[in-house]
Scaffold this motif. Structure first.
Motif, mmCIF file in Angstrom:
data_model
loop_
_atom_site.group_PDB
_atom_site.id
_atom_site.type_symbol
_atom_site.label_atom_id
_atom_site.label_comp_id
_atom_site.label_asym_id
_atom_site.label_seq_id
_atom_site.Cartn_x
_atom_site.Cartn_y
_atom_site.Cartn_z
ATOM 1 N N VAL A 1 0.849 -1.183 0.000
ATOM 2 C CA VAL A 1 0.000 0.000 0.000
ATOM 3 C C VAL A 1 0.887 1.235 0.000
ATOM 4 O O VAL A 1 2.055 1.189 0.370
ATOM 5 N N SER A 2 0.325 2.340 -0.419
ATOM 6 C CA SER A 2 1.081 3.595 -0.398
ATOM 7 C C SER A 2 1.374 3.971 1.045
ATOM 8 O O SER A 2 0.520 3.783 1.921
ATOM 9 N N PRO A 3 2.559 4.486 1.327
ATOM 10 C CA PRO A 3 2.899 4.887 2.701
ATOM 11 C C PRO A 3 1.889 5.897 3.234
ATOM 12 O O PRO A 3 1.544 6.866 2.557
ATOM 13 N N GLN A 4 1.422 5.647 4.436
ATOM 14 C CA GLN A 4 0.403 6.507 5.033
ATOM 15 C C GLN A 4 1.066 7.718 5.699
ATOM 16 O O GLN A 4 2.159 7.617 6.274
ATOM 17 N N PRO A 5 0.427 8.871 5.645
ATOM 18 C CA PRO A 5 1.009 10.056 6.281
ATOM 19 C C PRO A 5 1.035 9.913 7.802
ATOM 20 O O PRO A 5 0.238 9.191 8.393
ATOM 21 N N ILE A 6 1.986 10.593 8.415
ATOM 22 C CA ILE A 6 2.063 10.672 9.873
ATOM 23 C C ILE A 6 1.514 12.041 10.261
ATOM 24 O O ILE A 6 2.042 13.061 9.833
ATOM 25 N N GLU A 7 0.456 12.042 11.030
ATOM 26 C CA GLU A 7 -0.245 13.305 11.307
ATOM 27 C C GLU A 7 -0.245 13.632 12.802
ATOM 28 O O GLU A 7 -0.667 12.819 13.622
ATOM 29 N N ASN A 8 0.236 14.833 13.121
ATOM 30 C CA ASN A 8 0.195 15.359 14.489
ATOM 31 C C ASN A 8 0.772 14.385 15.519
ATOM 32 O O ASN A 8 0.190 14.147 16.577
ATOM 33 N N ALA A 9 1.918 13.808 15.175
ATOM 34 C CA ALA A 9 2.564 12.839 16.060
ATOM 35 C C ALA A 9 3.294 13.549 17.192
ATOM 36 O O ALA A 9 3.991 14.546 16.974
ATOM 37 N N HIS A 10 3.145 13.043 18.397
ATOM 38 C CA HIS A 10 3.896 13.549 19.538
ATOM 39 C C HIS A 10 5.291 12.937 19.552
ATOM 40 O O HIS A 10 5.526 11.853 19.025
ATOM 41 N N VAL A 11 6.219 13.614 20.199
ATOM 42 C CA VAL A 11 7.571 13.085 20.391
ATOM 43 C C VAL A 11 7.558 12.241 21.659
ATOM 44 O O VAL A 11 7.355 12.756 22.763
ATOM 45 N N LEU A 12 7.768 10.938 21.488
ATOM 46 C CA LEU A 12 7.761 10.046 22.643
ATOM 47 C C LEU A 12 9.017 10.241 23.483
ATOM 48 O O LEU A 12 8.950 10.241 24.716
ATOM 49 N N LEU A 13 10.175 10.403 22.810
ATOM 50 C CA LEU A 13 11.434 10.658 23.508
ATOM 51 C C LEU A 13 12.275 11.634 22.702
ATOM 52 O O LEU A 13 12.238 11.622 21.472
ATOM 53 N N TYR A 14 13.051 12.440 23.414
ATOM 54 C CA TYR A 14 13.979 13.382 22.793
ATOM 55 C C TYR A 14 15.372 12.986 23.293
ATOM 56 O O TYR A 14 15.758 13.298 24.416
ATOM 57 N N LEU A 15 16.128 12.283 22.459
ATOM 58 C CA LEU A 15 17.392 11.668 22.860
ATOM 59 C C LEU A 15 18.585 12.383 22.255
ATOM 60 O O LEU A 15 18.454 13.135 21.286
ATOM 61 N N GLY A 16 19.769 12.127 22.804
ATOM 62 C CA GLY A 16 20.994 12.748 22.321
ATOM 63 C C GLY A 16 21.796 11.837 21.428
ATOM 64 O O GLY A 16 21.246 11.005 20.693
ATOM 65 N N ASP A 17 23.125 11.951 21.498
ATOM 66 C CA ASP A 17 24.030 11.165 20.657
ATOM 67 C C ASP A 17 24.289 9.783 21.261
ATOM 68 O O ASP A 17 24.133 9.568 22.463
#
Length: 882
Positions: free
Chosen positions: A655-671
């Motif tokens: 199927v065609s890739p579905q859009p990602i809409e209004n997704a929250h950031v579950l984690l904000y990670l570093g290097d």
């Protein structure tokens, strides 16, 4: 195959046939690196016009001009699994049978198409040490706590074709692969071709020391290979590593490994093949070579290849594991016919490489590595001053930021009726374990001989230090015992605790409570020293903040010293029976001593013993009962084995890739977020989401076992995703397995936050996301948490492939951009629109809820990756073929 005309009979062995690929390429073939020649042979032999095309073979032959520019398929000769990653693979196979049956297909057809070996070696935990019958007690605990898993493996061995299960207590996967499973040259119905392998462990690369092309891939890709699909890789650059000179007598294999690790990291070999050549190669034993090859994931290479030569043949002859004179003659004749045999005397020129790195073995001196990363080498003679610098340095990859006035703090502690004093640098864990070094008899014997001299001189190890010896196989115990050094290791506390991965994967027994309390109360930087490959902070024990990788004899030496704050040249290890100071130089074994003992003890009988063990199994395994039904009878009450949900939406067509809409950031990670951070393999913390689930199932903390042991249960593994205590989420600001739920602002376990979102999310990350061991649950876990995309500055290649293989989009910031430069806080919501037709490396636009729009790169490298993503991952793609 369209290349059947180049099938020939082997000279002097007319019944043996092979593809004489050297005749196809002429001068081009002669200049190819040996490792690329193996890829070329595989493409010729497996060319079917669909999975492997003629253009693929010609691209490999044109490696010099096509490297980095084309994707090529590779069909390995076999697959090796270990149980931590093998059980989810086999659970997926069992689930696939269910899905195929439900879709109207024949579940009996679901079997591995590629020969597969699964070694049950990662379930060992150290419950007992310094006890009589330590091994038997740990074995009994292992079979007790893992009975469900072992019954599932037994069922798998009965119902699936083309797979063999190697039972517990046989040895670790890498070593069994090296000592028993390796063929070097495959012979099937008198047809010859090179041995090659992929495995679900990044240290599959060990076999490259035997001239067998092999590397670790994710469990998801491995399952596809098991079902007859090729591994797809970008035709790699090949870095030629020229070894010259002779190493110092004091330098062991681990010193050579760590030195080469540093050189190759500086040469930037990530995502490349490394191939060794030069006069120094012949001076390395096969044990040395496999040690070096095993460490290649630590310097980022796909693999490190040592072509077969006379040293290899001599080793195989001594093993006595089926390589008789006739077989070795056929092997040598075949490898020379297809120009896969390396010789120092050969008149032909060396292959052409993408670049050449020169390393003089003569310049190598003893090193350790740490305190937090394997690439941070420290010369042993600088260890004391370097640790002092780490105390002063700001918290980070090396520093601990201890105030000057507290650096000499001493904490008295009572233990077993005596008072001891703990200070910064004190050693509390010393482990000679079953990874990297234990395959090398010289370093293990060096540890034993050093222990013998130490005991005879009157030196001891403090009783609170958690010492252990976990050999890779019975072979190690055999030669330590037959050489007479095992009792001396035991007297210093280094008793055999069992066979399998233990300390290195976090399965260490808890430190004595008095010691733990003293470390925490005094904020002491306590140390672990181990002869393994992983020393991430907190991996061994949450209160042990400094961990050093060292050779086995140095592990023993530091254990005797009791601290890393020692200068071995000027300070004694302790005092002997006569009251005189004993220095390291007084008990360090000479190369002559090592050579003599090795010749006498490392003999073919050791390999014969392993062969008998492999074929007979063990009593507990042989008596274990398991069902024989075509479909696995799932037990809804089981906390180990559960039918996963990956096939719930089995797609017949992409199927065609579905859009990602209004997704929250579950984690904000570093290097440098490792797969250990994403999906830990060690013990399950009592306060974790997984612990809550198991408690609700009626289990006590003693019954939790480890995450690695429960990888067959998606409910546990989903809750264990991002449950590492050292996870640094920028939302939280300190190490903790937590995140913030928006918009409520609650601080929650990551699983609990994902449950509240109940829809798609994304992860923000920095550079080198997904470092470390290949681990399929590091992709599966985020997928089941609802993660639809990861947005990072760069990725570890294997992990990036795993994300695609499960259906998560790996997106990369444009060069020079990152969340900070773009002004992102992670509190925004993100929308990503995918076009109907994706193309490799295309740019996508991301829009945030604040109105900001920026571009990212979709890291799909080829059409196959795009196809897999459209189907929702490789498992769904393969399952629909049934």
């Amino acid at each position: 195959s369209p290349y059947q005309p180049v099938i020939e009979a082997l000279e002097n062995h007319p019944q043996k046939k092979f593809y004489n690929v050297s005749k196809l390429g002429g001068a081009k073939y002669d200049t190819l690196p040996y490792s690329i020649r193996v890829l070329f042979e595989s493409s010729i032999r497996n060319c079917d016009g669909f999975l492997v095309k003629e253009t693929d073979a010609m691209n490999i032959l044109d490696w010099k001009t096509k490297q980095n520019d084309v994707e090529v398929p590779f069909c390995p000769a076999r697959v090796v699994l270990q149980d931590f990653t093998g059980i989810p693979a086999m659970v997926d196979f069992a689930a696939m049978r269910e899905a195929v049956r439900n879709a109207g297909g024949d579940p009996v057809r679901v079997n591995p198409a590629c020969p597969t070996d699964l070694t049950v070696d990662h379930s060992l935990q150290i419950d007992f040490s310094k006890w009589p019958e330590t091994v038997l007690k740990n074995q009994e605990m292992e079979f007790g706590r893992n009975r469900e898993r072992l019954q599932f493996f037994k069922w798998s061995s009965k119902v699936f074709k083309n797979i063999s299960i190697i039972p517990p207590e046989t040895g670790m996967a890498h070593q069994v692969n090296l000592e028993y499973l390796s063929r070097v040259v495959f012979e099937v119905k008198d047809f010859l071709y090179p041995d090659s392998v992929v495995g679900t462990d990044s240290h599959t690369t060990m076999v490259n020391g035997l001239g067998i092309l092999g590397w670790g891939v994710g469990g998801i890709e491995t399952e596809a290979v098991m079902l007859g699909m090729p591994v797809t890789l970008t035709l790699p650059e090949v870095v030629g590593c020229e070894l010259t000179g002779t190493a110092s007598p004091l330098a062991t294999s681990i010193d050579i490994v760590l030195s080469i690790t540093k050189h190759l990291r500086q040469a930037d070999v990530a995502g490349k093949f490394v191939e060794f050549f030069g006069s120094g190669v012949s001076q390395l034993s096969v044990a040395d070579r496999t040690t070096i090859a095993n460490m290649c994931p630590e310097y980022g290479a796909i693999l490190s290849f040592f072509p077969v030569d006379n040293v290899t043949l001599k080793h195989l002859k001594h093993t006595g594991k089926g390589f008789d004179k006739a077989k070795l003659e056929v092997m040598e004749a075949y490898l020379k016919a297809v120009k896969l045999f390396r010789s120092d005397e050969s008149s032909s020129r060396e292959p052409e490489y993408s670049q050449v790195v020169q390393i003089s073995l003569s310049s190598i001196i003893p090193y350790v590595s740490g305190p937090k990363r394997s690439q941070d080498r420290v010369a042993v003679n600088n260890m004391k001053s370097d640790f002092q610098a780490c105390l002063n340095e700001k918290s980070g990859v090396k520093g601990f930021q201890i105030a000057v006035e507290k650096q000499n703090d001493i904490v008295p502690v009572q233990y077993e009726g005596n008072e001891y004093k703990l200070s910064h640098g004190c050693i509390v864990i010393a482990a000679v374990i079953s990874c990297t070094n234990n395959c090398n008899p010289s370093v293990m014997l060096a540890a034993g001989l050093l222990a013998k001299k130490a005991v005879e001189a009157g030196l001891v190890v403090k009783p609170y230090i958690r010492t252990s010896l976990s050999p890779g196989s019975g072979m190690v115990t055999h030669y330590l015992s037959s050489s007479g050094v095992l009792p001396y290791l035991s007297k210093l506390g280094f008793e055999v605790v069992g066979y399998g991965c233990s300390t290195c994967v976090g399965n260490t027994a808890p430190l004595p409570e008095a010691i733990r309390n003293a470390i925490k109360q005094g904020d002491i930087i306590a140390c672990g020293v181990l002869s393994g490959t992983k020393n991430f902070e907190g991996r061994l024990c949450d209160c042990v903040r400094a961990n050093y990788l060292a050779s086995p004899p140095l592990v023993v030496a530091y254990a005797i010293a009791g601290t890393v704050r020692i200068d071995f040249e000027t300070e004694p290890l302790g005092t002997g029976f006569d009251g005189k100071n004993i220095y390291l130089r007084d008990i360090w074994p000479t190369r002559k001593e090592l050579h003599t003992v090795e010749e006498e003890c490392v003999i073919s009988s050791m390999f014969k013993e392993l062969k008998e063990k492999m074929e007979k199994g063990n009593k507990r395994w042989n008596l274990l009962e398991a069902p024989e039904s075509t479909l696995f009878p799932w037990d809804l009450k089981s906390t180990y084995i559960r039918c996963p949900s990956f096939f719930d939406k089995l797609a017949k067509e992409p199927v065609s890739p579905q859009p990602i809409e209004n997704a929250h950031v579950l984690l904000y990670l570093g290097d440098s977020v490792t797969t250990d951070h994403i999906s830990p393999a060690g013990s399950i913390a009592r306060s974790s989401a997984a612990a809550k689930y198991l408690t609700n199932k009626g289990l006590t903390p003693r019954e939790f076992n480890s995450y690695g042991a429960r990888r067959g249960n998606d409910a546990v593994m989903t809750r264990g995703t991002f449950a590492n205590i050292k996870l640094l989420n920028k939302f939280i600001g300190k190490p903790a397995p937590k995140t913030i739920h928006f918009p409520s602002g609650q601080t929650l376990d990551v699983f609990e936050a994902a449950e509240l979102y109940q829809k798609e999310g994304i992860i923000l990350a920095g550079k080198k996301y997904g470092l470390g061991s290949s681990r399929d649950w590091a992709a599966k876990g985020p997928f089941l948490l609802g993660v639809k995309a990861v947005l990072a500055e760069s990725y570890e290649k294997v992990h990036k492939s795993q994300l695609i293989g499960i259906g998560i989009a790996p997106l990369q910031f444009l060069p020079g951009e990152n969340p900070s430069t773009l002004g992102l806080t992670g509190r925004e919501q993100f929308s990503i629109l995918f076009p109907p037709e994706l193309s490799p490396g295309m740019t996508l636009d991301i829009k945030t809820s604040t109105g900001k729009v920026f571009s990212v790169i979709a890291l799909f490298e080829n059409d196959m990756e795009i196809t897999l993503y459209k189907y929702g991952g490789s498992l769904n793609f393969v399952a629909r073929r049934f």
